[in-house]
Scaffold this active site. Structure first.
Site, short mmCIF file in Angstrom:
data_model
loop_
_atom_site.label_atom_id
_atom_site.label_comp_id
_atom_site.label_asym_id
_atom_site.label_seq_id
_atom_site.Cartn_x
_atom_site.Cartn_y
_atom_site.Cartn_z
N PHE A 245 0.91 -0.91 0.38
CA PHE A 245 -0.24 -0.05 -0.01
C PHE A 245 0.67 1.44 0.10
CE2 PHE A 245 -2.84 -3.58 2.74
CZ PHE A 245 -2.78 -3.52 1.77
N ILE A 471 2.63 -8.06 -4.91
CA ILE A 471 2.39 -7.32 -3.30
C ILE A 471 1.13 -8.51 -2.91
CG2 ILE A 471 4.16 -5.32 -4.04
CD1 ILE A 471 1.31 -3.42 -3.60
N GLY A 472 0.63 -9.18 -3.81
CA GLY A 472 -0.90 -9.92 -3.45
C GLY A 472 -1.87 -9.72 -4.29
N THR A 473 -1.13 -8.72 -5.28
CA THR A 473 -2.79 -8.22 -6.58
C THR A 473 -2.62 -9.51 -7.38
OG1 THR A 473 -0.90 -7.10 -8.02
CG2 THR A 473 -1.71 -6.18 -5.92
N GLY A 515 2.20 -0.63 -12.22
CA GLY A 515 2.56 -1.57 -12.38
C GLY A 515 2.77 -3.00 -13.64
N PRO A 594 -10.35 -10.62 -14.59
CA PRO A 594 -11.88 -9.99 -13.91
C PRO A 594 -12.58 -10.31 -12.40
CG PRO A 594 -12.52 -10.78 -15.99
CD PRO A 594 -11.51 -11.45 -15.81
N GLN A 600 -9.17 -6.58 -6.37
CA GLN A 600 -8.28 -5.06 -6.36
C GLN A 600 -9.35 -3.82 -5.66
OE1 GLN A 600 -5.41 -4.36 -6.27
NE2 GLN A 600 -4.37 -4.27 -8.34
N GLY A 663 -4.70 1.37 -15.04
CA GLY A 663 -4.35 0.98 -13.40
C GLY A 663 -5.54 0.29 -12.52
N GLU A 666 -5.69 2.54 -7.36
CA GLU A 666 -6.01 2.95 -7.14
C GLU A 666 -7.55 3.49 -6.95
OE1 GLU A 666 -1.56 3.58 -5.56
OE2 GLU A 666 -2.62 2.76 -7.47
#
Length: 704
Positions: A245, A471-473, A515, A594, A600, A663, A666
């Protein structure tokens, strides 16, 4: 000669747009996956931090001799024996004093590391660290964030100048109504599940580390500059990361201290921060104080937008919390003026926390827009749609794509917005007041240079290597689909991706909602070039760097968009707020997976809910220390706080970027707090302009 496989056809693999579970999922739930603190390393020693209890001052003396003689202790490292670091080393904002650990007697903030005790076991290091005697001289400190601070000054304009469009005074003079209010947000902490951990060791003149970070290549560059080691001699891996984060986006204290410790001891050293350490010495979102003025015609057309935001910054390093970015792009007005002010305070330096600038900025702007709707008696959705710009309202650039209105309209339809009575305090269920609210947002998107390589193996499979960080995404899973699509092959022919290693070449980090876009571009370009070689002898490898391919991005405004709708229930006896429904519609370009994308944005919405109702770093007014530096005192949303959340995507495609992706990291976080705050007003008739929406704040202001 080995016969090559048939030439694939790009874009016909069926890999994009399919909901696939994460490739590493089984390993994570069974415990087979190793995080930074789990990696086996031969002859490993452990370090434990000693941190300053004072907010500002200096070290008079450290009595290390008794600790050095304790069982298992290998070294006590402090400013007297630590390796000298490059004082010019920094980050995106220039030289960074927060990297200069164990370099002097100065204490710049409470929690600053003053020593590291290294021992054979973690328990021995911890015990010895508790007995290390440090004598401090305490200086006056200033941790009070206030807009009238005598050292307040304009923020840097590294991201471009603030807006100064049109004649602000004239447009306010001509406005039928003016909303002029201040909105405040507190310190917030990233609160990743995995604490920061690093293991470092030397192999000859080469420095190696297993670290928890969001971008191994960028972190390796910072470490190279800090320790004056050639870039090719620094090797950083971050194979699996349990959330970041933003707090793991820089060269972290755990890594710097581990390198200092291994340099002194000659042993591999692991340092894992305690939860208290994570709060005290890793980055946070700064507090903000924002003034928003909106001048509006009687029909709801905006004439003037003014957004002035102040935020805290550390004297150790510059930082920009871009709270005003949404105001420059979301709505049209003849006059738009923005400004950013920094207030220096003696705290840990702030840095990017998920949706930096946009999350607190959206709370201020979208609350103010809601207040305009309230004053005019106009439907908040209609008011927003009425002020949509045709081009970038400040830049004048065309939008690359703008499905903002589609998010609003489809979200309103699904939420049942049309039946809403826009007057406040009209719905109740016993002692509960019920309200609904909306907020819309954007978040800038694009790509940064990244490199990648793809090898066509002789057995018909393909090896993809890129310095991306997961990072876990689910980056591994998404990028595997990207590679399959770009090569036109079945996803089963892509070998497990090689990622998260600085040796794989330059790559943007997992941050800034850039990213996946950056990595997708590199992989797609490598695949395109490799396809031309597939009639040659195998194996064949193509490596690319996209640095020369991104030039056209700046010719348009590029954003992801969302509309978030919330329903809340407020207990009029206790002041407690419960979120009962959240719905978000998102425009994030073509959706690669999806299932992962929905995860996310839902995670972002939960973060926004947590921001709205719970998260608040509190400092002692006398000592300046953070008093709730743990999960007992720093509240985050728990399962009981989170309702069923509906999230979906409108059709979108980003031109000029491979696969049309944007992205998603966020945008889910940005508008949720404002939507909830607006719903609380609708329920109670009382406007809350300070986050979080604490019970005492709801009780302190009587309902109208």
């Amino acid at each position: 000669m080995i016969t090559p496989p048939p030439t694939p056809e790009a874009g016909h693999s069926g890999a994009i747009g399919v909901a696939r579970a994460r490739l590493e999922g089984p390993g994570k739930v069974t415990g087979a996956v190793k995080y930074a603190a789990d990696e086996p390393v031969k002859d490993l020693a452990f370090g434990y931090l000693v941190t300053a209890p004072i907010t500002r001052g200096r070290i008079r003396a450290i009595d290390a001799a008794p600790v050095r003689s304790m069982p298992g202790v290998l070294a006590v490292i402090d400013h007297t024996n630590a390796t000298r670091l490059n004082p010019e080393a920094g980050s995106y904002f220039g030289p960074d004093g927060n990297l200069q650990l164990l370099q002097s007697t100065e204490i710049p903030y409470a929690g600053w590391p003053v020593a590291v005790v290294v021992a054979e076991t973690w328990e021995q290091a911890r015990h010895a660290a508790t007995l290390l005697r440090v004598d401090y001289e305490e200086f006056p400190h200033d941790t009070a964030f206030r807009t009238d601070h005598p050292a307040a000054r304009p923020a840097l304009d590294l991201f471009g100048p603030e807006a100064a469009l049109g004649d602000l005074a004239a447009e306010f003079e001509a406005a039928a109504i003016i909303v002029d209010e201040r909105y405040r947000t507190p310190e917030e902490y990233c609160s990743a599940m995995e604490p920061h951990s690093a293991t470092a060791w030397w192999d000859g003149s080469d420095l190696h580390a297993v670290d928890t970070n969001q971008g191994p290549w960028i972190v390796a560059g910072a470490l190279s500059a800090l320790f004056d080691v050639g870039p090719g001699r620094v090797h950083i891996r971050a194979e699996h990361v349990g959330g970041g984060f933003g707090s793991k986006g820089l060269c972290g204290p755990q890594l710097i201290l581990a390198v200092l410790a291994t340099t002194v001891t000659g042993r591999p050293v692991r340092i894992t921060l305690t939860r208290n350490d994570v709060f005290l010495i890793t980055t946070m979102r700064p507090p903000t104080d924002q003034r928003v003025r909106i001048g509006v015609d009687a029909d709801g057309r905006f004439r003037a937008l003014q957004h002035e935001a102040a935020f805290a910054v550390s004297p150790l390093v510059e930082y920009i919390e871009g709270c005003t970015e949404l105001t420059k792009t979301l709505y049209a007005a003849p006059a738009i003026h923005t400004g950013l002010t920094v207030i220096p305070v003696d705290t840990v330096p702030p840095y990017s926390m998920r949706a930096p600038g946009a999350a607190p900025g959206s709370f201020a702007l979208e609350s103010a827009v809601d207040e305009v709707a309230e004053r005019l008696g106009i439907d908040p959705v209609e008011l927003r749609l009425r002020n949509e710009p045709a081009v970038g309202p400040v830049s004048g650039l065309a939008f690359s794509s703008r499905e903002w209105g589609a998010c609003l309209r489809e979200g309103a339809r699904r939420f049942g917005w049309d039946g809403r009575d826009h007057r406040p305090r009209r719905r109740s269920e016993g002692a509960l007041l019920i309200g609904t609210g909306v907020a819309t947002t954007s978040f800038s998107v694009g790509a940064f240079p990244s490199s990648a390589s793809i090898t066509a193996e002789s057995d018909g499979t393909f090896t993809v290597a890129i310095g991306a960080a997961d990072i876990g995404t689910g980056a591994r899973t998404a990028l595997t689909a990207v590679a399959a699509d770009a090569l036109g092959i079945g996803i089963g022919r892509i070998r497990p991706l090689r990622i998260a290693d600085s040796d794989l070449g330059a790559a943007w980090s997992a941050g800034g909602s850039r990213g996946t876009t950056s990595w997708t571009w590199a992989i797609s370009e490598a695949a395109t070039r490799l396809r031309a070689l597939l009639r040659t002898t195998l194996p064949a490898t193509v490596a690319v760097d996209t640095a020369s391919l991104l030039g056209d991005l700046a010719t348009r405004e590029r954003h992801a968009y969302s509309a978030v709708f919330a329903e809340v229930a407020v207990d009029i006896a206790s002041g407690e707020v419960r979120v009962r429904r959240l719905l978000g519609m998102f425009a994030i370009g073509q959706v690669i997976n999806p299932l992962l994308a929905r995860s996310q944005v839902i995670g972002g919405m939960i973060g926004g809910l947590s921001m709205a109702l719970h998260e608040e770093g509190v400092r002692d007014r006398v000592t300046g220390r953070l008093v709730n530096a743990d999960f007992a005192g720093y509240h985050i949303a728990a399962h009981a706080d989170v309702p069923d959340i509906e999230a979906d995507f409108v059709a979108d495609y980003e031109p000029g970027i491979p696969l049309g992706v944007k992205g998603a990291g966020e945008i889910g976080n940005v508008g949720t707090a404002a939507a909830i705050a607006n719903a609380v007003w609708h329920a109670t008739g009382v406007r809350q302009r300070t986050l979080p929406l604490r019970i005492d704040r709801l009780l302190e202001t009587p309902a109208r």
